[in-house]
Design a protein around this motif. Structure first.
Motif, short mmCIF file in Angstrom:
data_model
loop_
_atom_site.label_atom_id
_atom_site.label_comp_id
_atom_site.label_asym_id
_atom_site.label_seq_id
_atom_site.Cartn_x
_atom_site.Cartn_y
_atom_site.Cartn_z
N GLY A 300 -85.11 -85.85 -24.49
CA GLY A 300 -84.61 -84.48 -23.68
C GLY A 300 -83.99 -83.85 -24.41
N CYS A 301 -84.12 -82.55 -23.89
CA CYS A 301 -83.62 -81.42 -24.17
C CYS A 301 -82.41 -80.59 -23.87
N GLY A 302 -81.46 -79.90 -24.09
CA GLY A 302 -79.78 -79.15 -23.57
C GLY A 302 -79.47 -80.80 -22.70
N SER A 303 -79.21 -79.87 -20.78
CA SER A 303 -78.83 -80.74 -20.33
C SER A 303 -79.46 -82.05 -19.61
N ALA A 304 -81.15 -82.24 -19.74
CA ALA A 304 -81.05 -83.66 -20.20
C ALA A 304 -81.35 -84.49 -20.86
N TYR A 305 -81.29 -83.58 -21.85
CA TYR A 305 -80.24 -84.48 -23.63
C TYR A 305 -78.97 -85.05 -22.37
N ILE A 346 -88.32 -89.32 -21.04
CA ILE A 346 -88.16 -88.79 -21.09
C ILE A 346 -87.76 -87.52 -19.77
N ILE A 347 -86.54 -86.87 -20.33
CA ILE A 347 -85.92 -86.50 -19.29
C ILE A 347 -86.75 -84.73 -19.23
N SER A 348 -86.88 -83.95 -18.05
CA SER A 348 -87.27 -82.95 -18.13
C SER A 348 -87.15 -82.33 -16.96
N GLN A 349 -85.86 -81.24 -16.21
CA GLN A 349 -85.89 -80.09 -15.74
C GLN A 349 -87.48 -79.89 -14.57
N SER A 350 -87.89 -78.69 -15.55
CA SER A 350 -89.48 -77.85 -15.48
C SER A 350 -90.40 -79.54 -15.83
N GLY A 351 -90.59 -79.56 -16.41
CA GLY A 351 -91.79 -81.08 -17.09
C GLY A 351 -92.48 -80.35 -17.61
N SER A 398 -81.57 -71.13 -10.89
CA SER A 398 -80.56 -70.61 -12.27
C SER A 398 -80.78 -71.21 -13.49
N VAL A 399 -80.81 -70.35 -14.86
CA VAL A 399 -81.16 -70.42 -16.40
C VAL A 399 -80.07 -72.52 -16.26
N ALA A 400 -78.96 -71.75 -15.96
CA ALA A 400 -77.73 -73.07 -16.38
C ALA A 400 -78.50 -74.17 -15.43
N THR A 401 -79.22 -75.67 -15.66
CA THR A 401 -79.18 -76.39 -14.72
C THR A 401 -78.14 -77.00 -14.45
N THR A 402 -77.50 -77.17 -13.06
CA THR A 402 -76.58 -77.94 -12.01
C THR A 402 -77.39 -79.28 -11.73
N THR A 407 -79.43 -85.15 -9.73
CA THR A 407 -80.06 -85.78 -9.56
C THR A 407 -81.12 -86.44 -11.17
N GLN A 408 -80.87 -86.34 -11.97
CA GLN A 408 -81.11 -87.43 -13.63
C GLN A 408 -80.75 -88.14 -13.35
N LEU A 409 -79.10 -88.16 -13.14
CA LEU A 409 -78.31 -88.71 -13.68
C LEU A 409 -78.19 -89.61 -12.81
N SER A 484 -69.33 -77.84 -22.52
CA SER A 484 -69.08 -77.06 -22.98
C SER A 484 -70.87 -76.21 -23.38
N LEU A 485 -72.36 -77.11 -23.06
CA LEU A 485 -73.30 -76.19 -22.75
C LEU A 485 -72.73 -75.30 -21.88
N LYS A 486 -72.77 -75.68 -20.83
CA LYS A 486 -72.48 -74.69 -19.48
C LYS A 486 -71.59 -73.93 -19.70
N LEU A 487 -70.72 -74.19 -19.98
CA LEU A 487 -69.60 -72.82 -20.29
C LEU A 487 -70.33 -71.61 -21.73
N LYS A 488 -70.77 -72.40 -22.56
CA LYS A 488 -71.36 -71.03 -23.57
C LYS A 488 -72.45 -70.94 -23.36
N GLU A 489 -73.36 -71.47 -22.36
CA GLU A 489 -74.80 -71.05 -22.49
C GLU A 489 -74.26 -69.02 -21.50
N ILE A 490 -73.23 -69.40 -20.50
CA ILE A 490 -73.48 -68.37 -19.72
C ILE A 490 -72.03 -67.37 -19.46
N SER A 605 -87.46 -72.14 -19.01
CA SER A 605 -88.51 -73.59 -18.99
C SER A 605 -89.15 -72.98 -20.18
N VAL A 606 -88.38 -73.95 -21.35
CA VAL A 606 -88.74 -74.04 -22.13
C VAL A 606 -89.85 -73.23 -23.20
N THR A 607 -90.80 -73.18 -22.93
CA THR A 607 -92.04 -74.04 -22.97
C THR A 607 -92.76 -73.52 -24.54
C1 AGP Z 1 -79.62 -76.24 -19.63
O1 AGP Z 1 -78.39 -75.48 -19.24
C2 AGP Z 1 -80.10 -75.51 -20.70
N1 AGP Z 1 -80.59 -74.79 -19.58
C3 AGP Z 1 -81.25 -76.34 -21.16
O2 AGP Z 1 -80.03 -76.59 -21.60
C4 AGP Z 1 -82.30 -77.14 -20.24
O3 AGP Z 1 -81.62 -78.30 -19.86
C5 AGP Z 1 -83.14 -77.65 -21.83
O4 AGP Z 1 -84.11 -75.81 -21.74
C6 AGP Z 1 -84.20 -78.80 -20.61
O5 AGP Z 1 -84.89 -77.97 -19.70
P1 AGP Z 1 -85.86 -79.11 -19.09
O6 AGP Z 1 -85.02 -80.21 -18.50
O7 AGP Z 1 -87.11 -78.29 -18.75
O8 AGP Z 1 -86.55 -80.06 -20.11
#
Ligand code: AGP
Length: 609
Positions: A300-305, A346-351, A398-402, A407-409, A484-490, A605-607
């Motif tokens: 995964g990436c970011g919070s999903a990781y 694979i964990i991802s909010q946006s997919g 919100s860009v910062a996922t919560t 729910t991934q957990l 830490s990620l939550k704090l720095k990103e926002i 969503s980082v496409t």
């Molecule tokens: C989390 O607050 C971030 N905005 C970012 O790290 C995000 O979790 C990451 O880009 C992965 O996105 P995804 O879950 O949609 O794959």
């Protein structure tokens, strides 16, 4: 990483496009534009900066007439954010007008070719190249839109979702897609295109997912799909269950705060979707594969990781299986050695995250099945996985996922318990006990949220901090990473998460008088060890915040500010400990007067890679 909306029907298009773009601003927001077809011509209006400027420039869309149009909100990749680089882009004579999401990797090569053919370029975008390439094939072969678009598709390398209008084909919108999200909404005498569901949810709940390397044609009364050969293909419509209001702020000042408060409900809904009468059932997953697993890879990436890090701890503990975890951007290039009888999660909010999608494809190419944990129904990763377990967080703006993270957990805990049952490492009684504990999580999260004023007060004291450190061991290190990620990103405050025992190997030299260090202590067996590390930094001047469970009151001898979380099984502590950290980040951002929901330089969503 942009947002696309298009409309064709019998209502004025511009206001519909603008309101749709409003819902997609989280996908990008450095410039925006619309192109609308009136009786005789296509009128294009663009504005740099936030979408409101385009609203103002067009009198909320009322100044632009026509019933067919395309719109775009941009997050720059090729070409700086500017009005000239904003979409829509058009061919030299205005014959083709289009918007694009994605990245065209060979745009320079294509541009050179078009320059040789006499085309001129006004912007520095890859999109202008794509539009002019379609125009080139339109004029060269004179075979119509399908052929012009598919010839361009064959030449383009990279990812794209395109929405196009042709001057010579009034009342029609054409779309094409490869590896970038795009949906078609079907209405009554009107049809829509969007990068994501919220943009069109107030108009229709019936959507089509256009496949990779496919083309679509929309008129007010008809939607037709074509493959790359130009053959007509069929798609089945899907009904979207999301409530339109669920995508609105619901009275909270920011989406992030609303989404933080939605966590009890989201966690409950996710659990209830997969736990029936005390038994876990993932109907969409082949349990014989789970039972035969010898290794699991989490990507995964970011919070999903970070959710994956907590999931790894739960999976290893409850299943006895070795679990490896990778950042998707590393996994795809490290030539991973994937063993037989394994599975990639694979964990991802946006997919839609490009690196996660690439990791998925790599795993499948190597014959390893992929189970994805996804929030957005019908997204690319969900569709390309062998099995997909949806998190039921609802739309997250919100860009910062919560809530998606939370729910991934839940899905990861349930998977760990279920695989444990299948492998015989978790008995029926133990599974029941664990599930009973999980069922209490929503109420426990609600209790933590009731205490938010205390965190708000504390956050206001640290809004001007320069550095904030988070430390913990084991699962608490995973929570520290997310905090830490939550704090720095926002909040734009420099922050690092450290495995508590590792501090003394270098990072401790950064601690000076008044530096805030947040210690996470949810694992009883590691409590004393982390306290020792907190004492080490305190003696060098650090100010200490502690997050630990009720009963660990001895922490008050060490920490200056303590937050207690309810007791739960230690596997699930992440779900509770993360709540005060989300609130801390949120209130620091608010205290600094920042744009909480749309932090600078980030998109939801980082496409792109
Ligand atoms: C989390 O607050 C971030 N905005 C970012 O790290 C995000 O979790 C990451 O880009 C992965 O996105 P995804 O879950 O949609 O794959």
């Amino acid at each position: 990483m942009c947002g696309i909306v298009s409309y064709v029907g019998h209502h004025p298009a511009a206001p519909i496009l603008l309101n749709g773009l409003r819902k997609l601003e989280y996908r990008g927001y450095d410039s925006a534009g619309i192109a609308v077809r009136n009786d005789s011509e296509i009128v294009t209006v663009k504005a740099q900066g936030r979408l409101q400027r385009l609203f103002d420039k067009t009198d909320n869309g009322n100044a632009v007439e026509g019933f067919c149009g395309i719109g775009h909100t941009r997050w720059a990749t090729h070409g700086e954010p500017s009005e000239i680089n904003a979409h829509p882009h058009m061919s030299d004579d205005g014959n083709v007008v289009g918007v694009h999401n994605g990245i065209i990797e060979n745009y320079q090569e294509l541009k050179d070719k078009l320059l040789r053919k006499g085309y001129h370029f006004y912007s520095t975008t890859d999109t202008e190249v794509a539009i002019k390439l379609v125009d080139y094939y339109w004029k060269k072969y004179k075979l119509g839109a399908v052929d012009a678009i598919n010839r361009a598709m064959v030449r383009i390398r990279g990812s794209y979702a395109l929405a196009i209008m042709f001057r010579d084909i009034p009342g029609e919108i054409w779309v094409a897609r490869k590896d970038s999200p795009l949906i078609i909404g079907a209405g009554d005498g009107e049809n829509f295109v969007a990068s994501d569901v919220p943009a069109i949810l107030s108009h229709t709940r019936t959507v089509y997912y256009i496949g990779n390397l496919e083309i679509g044609r929309l008129t007010p009364d008809c939607i037709t799909f074509y493959n790359l050969d130009g053959d007509v293909i069929e798609h089945t419509p899907v009904t979207i269950e999301w409530d339109a209001e669920a995508a609105e702020k619901g009275g909270f000042e920011h989406y992030m705060l609303k989404e933080i408060h939605e966590q009890p409900m989201a966690v409950r809904e996710t659990m209830n979707s997969y736990v029936h009468e005390g038994k876990i059932a993932f109907e969409e997953v082949d349990e014989s594969v789970l039972a035969g697993l010898e290794r699991i890879y989490i990507v995964g990436c970011g919070s999903a990781y970070h959710a994956g890090m907590a999931g790894k701890a739960a999976l290893e503990s409850l299943t006895d299986l070795p679990v490896e975890i990778d950042l998707a951007s590393e996994f795809r290039y490290r030539n991973p050695k994937l063993v037989r009888n394994s599975m990639v999660i694979i964990i991802s909010q946006s997919g839609e995250t490009a690196d996660s999608l690439a990791a998925l494809r790599l795993a499948r190419e190597r014959g390893v099945p992929v189970l994805s944990i996804i929030n957005v129904v019908g997204s690319s990763i969900a569709r390309e996985s062998d099995w997909c377990i949806y998190t039921h967080a609802g739309p997250e703006i919100s860009v910062a996922t919560t809530k998606a993270y939370s729910t991934q957990l839940i899905v990861l805990y349930l998977l760990a318990i279920r695989i444990g049952e299948l492998k015989g490492t978790v008995s029926g009684d133990y599974a029941a006990e664990l599930l009973e504990g999980m069922m209490k999580l929503p109420d426990q999260i609600s209790r933590l949220l009731e205490d938010k004023e205390r965190i708000q007060w504390f956050a206001s004291k640290y809004a001007s901090a320069r550095d904030i450190f988070f430390i913990g061991r084991g699962m608490d290190y995973a929570i520290s990473m997310e905090g830490s990620l939550k704090l720095k990103e926002i909040s734009y405050i420099h922050s690092e998460a450290y495995a508590a025992g590792e501090l003394k190997h270098g990072t401790i030299s950064l601690i000076e008088d008044g530096t805030l260090v947040v210690g996470i202590l949810t694992q009883q067996g590691l409590f004393e060890k982390t306290v020792s590390n907190m004492v080490e930094v305190k003696s060098r001047g650090a100010y200490l915040m502690a997050v630990t469970s009720y009963g660990n009151y001895s922490i008050e001898d060490t920490a200056n500010f303590c937050v207690y979380i309810p007791k739960t099984d230690e596997h699930f502590m992440t779900s509770l400990a993360v709540i005060p950290l989300q609130l801390l980040a949120y209130y620091i951002s608010v205290a600094k007067g920042l744009n909480v929901d749309k932090p600078r330089n980030l998109a939801k969503s980082v496409t792109v890679e």
